[in-house]
Design an enzyme around this catalytic site. Structure first.
Site, short mmCIF file in Angstrom:
data_model
loop_
_atom_site.label_atom_id
_atom_site.label_comp_id
_atom_site.label_asym_id
_atom_site.label_seq_id
_atom_site.Cartn_x
_atom_site.Cartn_y
_atom_site.Cartn_z
N SER A 1 14.62 15.36 8.03
CA SER A 1 13.20 15.03 8.02
C SER A 1 12.33 16.27 8.23
O SER A 1 12.35 17.19 7.42
CB SER A 1 12.92 13.96 9.09
OG SER A 1 11.66 13.40 8.94
N ASP B 1 11.78 15.17 3.90
CA ASP B 1 12.36 14.08 3.11
C ASP B 1 11.32 13.09 2.61
O ASP B 1 11.67 12.06 2.03
CB ASP B 1 13.46 13.36 3.88
CG ASP B 1 12.94 12.58 5.09
OD1 ASP B 1 11.85 12.92 5.59
OD2 ASP B 1 13.62 11.65 5.53
N ASP C 1 9.39 10.89 3.93
CA ASP C 1 9.22 9.53 4.44
C ASP C 1 7.98 9.42 5.31
O ASP C 1 7.64 8.33 5.78
CB ASP C 1 10.46 9.04 5.19
CG ASP C 1 10.71 9.77 6.50
OD1 ASP C 1 10.12 10.86 6.72
OD2 ASP C 1 11.53 9.28 7.30
#
Length: 490
Positions: free
Chosen positions: A139, A281, A283
């Site tokens: 992340s 990533d 998200d």
């Protein structure tokens, strides 16, 4: 002689697998340890994450892949593929291939997407025949870290119960042996990423376009490179891209959602309507308004929630967020007739509460935003498109929308590095720190909040203080940080 792994495979293949039965098979087939695991739980708030070469390694990824495959099969009762994606870190290829080897050793077919955002894995898992999905990413963490996120067949984060089953298998550390008749296959399915890109645009087809808008995107050298700029351009926006290449050495380094400075400067330099910063990533996402002002997840939730409420599309006018949500956001939402439920930090907790309460909208201040209408995982690209479309439909600037929303309470967040994992995760046992927290809470009463917690994704203890004014917030933050440093991070 039948190996332990073959016995477990046969147990699952027979189709009679149950959680209790699987636990019995695991316990009866434990062998001497082949990998070293920490005494504390392996799964954190966002999967398994750590420094490559210390916690994470190819042998561990192989084991995780195998046991994830065993557990997913035991609960699905049938053979279906697993979708696998990764970010741009130098270690992601190694971990993805090792994890795929484990999944195929468990008898599962792997559909490999290559470089893609985490929500791409979640989406494709939910709309396909897949038994589950796995993303290799850490992340927003630095390049030397990596992680493994596992999704269920519905595209949501794997439940804590299933994570515990996987960890139980890992701690048995059985040698992985397989045979030709039981092996799965690995297939490259990179073309499926385009399906995700098309799905992102679908909610606005023939309704809203972004023509006339200038948008700056910070891709953080990560998983959204290429895809995010093309989607925004296809929606009609003029796009200026920063850090738009897959670079495993520079992913998240002084860029992306944790470092907004370059995005803020670029938005002002190009007179853009707004900017978006993704993490490694994709998200999560944070925004920047035309004045260069940061727009965090609290503001995004408020604006999106208000839009849904005005359309009578928000069940019970409910938003789910975490203990990090600013008091200013909560009070403003209540004044709009809304209700806010707080959970522990981590989008898996937000997801669980949304499922429990039937909430449509939830998320975190950090930019993880979930809308159950589209899926049950944070999606930075989808969130960015929603915010951009809200601005376009409003007829005013993002800066004006923020000015009309709410004033935040002064909130300070400091990270104290605590390398010792056991000490970090058990910080609540430190009496001096607890006494300092109690003193601060008594002094501020109901005009402030304190949150001290161990990060589930980094080797730090986070100290957050929210107060009626900046001086109080700064004073109590310094006091608490000093206690944590003295007693937990000597």
């Amino acid at each position: 002689m039948v190996s332990s792994i073959t016995r477990i495979q046969n147990y699952v293949i027979d189709g009679a697998a149950t959680s209790d039965g699987l636990a019995t098979v695991l316990e009866s087939n434990f062998a001497p340890s082949l990998i070293s695991l920490p005494a504390t739980p392996l799964f954190g708030t966002d999967g398994i994450r750590g420094k490559v070469g210390e916690l994470l390694s190819a042998p561990l990824a192989l084991q995780i892949g195998f046991w994830a495959g065993v557990v997913l099969r035991s609960h699905a009762g049938q053979l279906r593929p697993v979708i696998l994606g990764q970010d741009s870190r130098n270690s992601s290829d190694m971990l993805a291939m090792a994890l795929s080897a484990g999944l195929t050793a468990a008898g599962l077919e792997v559909w490999y997407l290559g470089l893609c955002p985490t929500p791409c894995v979640a989406y494709l898992t939910s709309v396909s025949e897949a038994i589950g999905g796995v993303m290799i990413s850490a992340s927003h963490n630095p390049p030397e870290d990596n992680g493994i996120k596992i999704f269920g067949a519905n595209g949501g984060k794997l439940s804590q119960a299933l994570q515990a089953e996987i960890e139980k298998g890992l701690r048995g550390n059985l040698p992985i042996t397989s045979n030709v008749s039981n092996c799965g296959r690995h297939y490259s399915r990179r073309e499926l990423v385009k399906d995700y890109g098309e799905a992102l645009k679908r909610p606005w087809q023939n309704k809203v376009n972004l023509q006339g808008m200038k948008v700056v995107l910070d891709l953080a050298w990560g998983a959204a490179v290429g895809l995010a700029p093309s989607v925004f351009a296809e929606m009609g926006a003029e796009v200026i891209s920063l850090h738009n290449a897959a670079d495993g050495d520079r992913i998240n380094v002084n860029c992306g959602s944790t470092h907004l400075e370059m995005l803020q400067a670029a938005v002002q330099e190009h007179n853009a309507d707004l900017g978006f910063a993704f993490d490694g990533d994709a998200d999560r996402v944070l925004a920047v308004d035309p004045t260069g002002r940061p727009v965090n997840g609290d503001y995004i939730l408020y604006l999106w929630g208000l839009h849904l409420k005005q359309q009578n599309q928000l069940p019970d006018n409910l938003i789910v967020s975490t203990v990090m949500a600013n008091l200013g956001f909560e009070k403003a939402w209540q004044q709009q007739g809304g209700k806010l439920i707080r959970t522990a930090v981590g989008d898996q907790y937000v997801q669980a509460e949304m499922i429990k309460t039937g909430a449509m909208l939830g998320g975190e201040q950090s930019g993880h935003i979930l809308c159950s209408h589209y899926g049950m995982t944070g999606d930075g690209l989808l969130t960015a498109l929603h915010l951009a479309s809200l601005v376009k439909q409003s007829g005013v600037s993002l800066a004006e929308l923020i000015d009309q929303s709410f004033q935040t309470y002064p909130q300070l967040l400091r990270n104290v590095r605590v390398v010792d994992r056991d000490r970090r995760l058990n910080w609540q046992n430190c009496t001096p720190v607890q006494q300092a927290i109690a003193l601060a809470e008594k002094a501020m009463g109901d005009t402030g909040r304190i949150l001290v917690r161990a990060s589930g994704t980094e080797p730090v203890i986070r100290v957050m203080v929210e107060a009626a004014n900046a001086e109080l917030a700064n004073y109590w933050t310094n006091e608490l940080v000093a206690q944590v440093q003295q007693h937990l991070a000597p």
